[in-house]
Scaffold this active site. Structure first.
Site, PDB file in Angstrom:
ATOM      1  N   THR A  54       1.013  -1.313  -0.123  1.00 48.59           N
ATOM      2  CA  THR A  54      -0.112   0.021   0.019  1.00 48.59           C
ATOM      3  C   THR A  54       0.943   1.047  -0.040  1.00 48.59           C
ATOM      4  O   THR A  54       2.188   1.052   0.363  1.00 48.59           O
ATOM      5  CB  THR A  54      -0.887   0.069   1.250  1.00 48.59           C
ATOM      6  OG1 THR A  54       0.062   0.079   2.403  1.00 48.59           O
ATOM      7  CG2 THR A  54      -1.884  -1.110   1.511  1.00 48.59           C
ATOM      8  N   THR A  55       0.556   2.387  -0.363  1.00 48.65           N
ATOM      9  CA  THR A  55      -0.718   3.016  -0.628  1.00 48.65           C
ATOM     10  C   THR A  55      -0.474   3.589  -2.112  1.00 48.65           C
ATOM     11  O   THR A  55       0.723   4.125  -2.341  1.00 48.65           O
ATOM     12  CB  THR A  55      -0.984   4.016   0.148  1.00 48.65           C
ATOM     13  OG1 THR A  55      -1.377   3.283   1.572  1.00 48.65           O
ATOM     14  CG2 THR A  55      -2.409   4.788  -0.151  1.00 48.65           C
TER      15      THR A  55
END
Length: 279
Positions: A54-55
């Site tokens: 992520t992100t």
């Protein structure tokens, strides 16, 4: 797959006959075990046994579209990687970033890149941006079984639409759900565990017609805010000189900011937050 070859070394018929313009469809017939979603999995959830990423954020700009991703990979409560690359060129005019199971995601990205190149070679023309998004959606759909066991991959796709009548709206962003549904987003979007905080930051800073330089700063600030509140998202690591990956797609093609350019923006964001931690 070696068993499919006869002793004379002749290629199987699947490689010699006129086939589909979809490489993933060809692979499903010639060697289905090589597709990301086709391998048998043990029962139960495996979500904490493999690295996750992520992100990712994406913004449209006056020149096209920009995508940026942090560099941290996690495995449960551990940091499995500090410098994973989550944003890649899909082809000459589009970008793909991913959140979720890193190994399957990287394999899916490579397959998607081959899919687009294969189509162009077979058909002699590039897929439309909508067509590219639909091809990626089909790949995600094929991984649904693994996703139900915790090995989900959620990509973010963005690109410069060569068929756009208005150059100011040529940058387009597509998000997906775990079942492969594609959704076009307006202006900006984010995926991953830190996306709630990143999108909240983008909502306050984004405006149509951003220059690329402004969009880079806003994207890095959004990733900084995500890292501030989400333990799975990594902020700029000044001591190790690890910075977000930032790429653009414009009429001139895709481009990745150099390490020096990314460092300059990230260090400016960190310096500004030293004076005003709340942003």
């Amino acid at each position: 797959m070696a068993a499919a070859f006869d002793p004379t070394g002749r290629l199987p018929d699947a490689f010699l006959n006129v086939g589909t313009s979809s490489f993933s469809q060809f692979l499903s017939a010639a060697a289905p075990d090589l597709l990301p979603g086709r391998r048998p999995l043990p029962p139960g959830s495996a979500s904490d046994l493999v690295p996750h990423a992520t992100t990712i954020v994406a913004l449209t700009t006056a020149e096209g579209v920009l995508m940026a991703g942090d560099r941290r990979g996690t495995m449960g409560n551990l940091i499995s990687s500090r410098d994973i690359r989550k944003v890649h060129p899909a082809d000459e005019y589009s970008l793909v970033g991913f959140a979720g199971t890193a190994g399957i995601a990287l394999e899916m990205v490579r397959l998607f890149q081959v899919e687009l190149e294969h189509y162009e070679k077979i058909e002699g023309a590039m897929l439309s941006l909508d067509g590219k998004a639909n091809r990626l959606a089909a790949m995600i759909r094929g991984n649904l079984g693994a996703a139900m066991q915790g090995l989900a991959v959620i990509p973010l796709f963005a690109g410069f639409d060569l068929a756009a009548t208005d150059p100011a709206r040529a940058g387009r962003i597509f998000s997906f759900d775990v079942a492969g549904g594609p959704y076009e987003e307006t202006g900006f979007d984010g995926i991953g565990s830190g996306s709630l905080f990143a999108k909240a930051a983008l909502k306050k800073r984004y405006r149509p017609g951003l220059s690329t330089a402004d969009a880079v700063r806003i994207a890095v600030e959004a990733l900084y805010d995500a890292a501030d509140d989400d333990s799975a998202t990594g902020g700029p690591d000044l001591s190790r000189r690890i910075y977000p990956v930032v790429m653009t797609a414009t009429a001139e093609g895709t481009n990745r900011l150099s390490d020096a350019e990314a460092a300059e923006v990230a260090e400016a964001v960190v310096a500004a937050r030293m004076e005003n931690p709340g942003g």
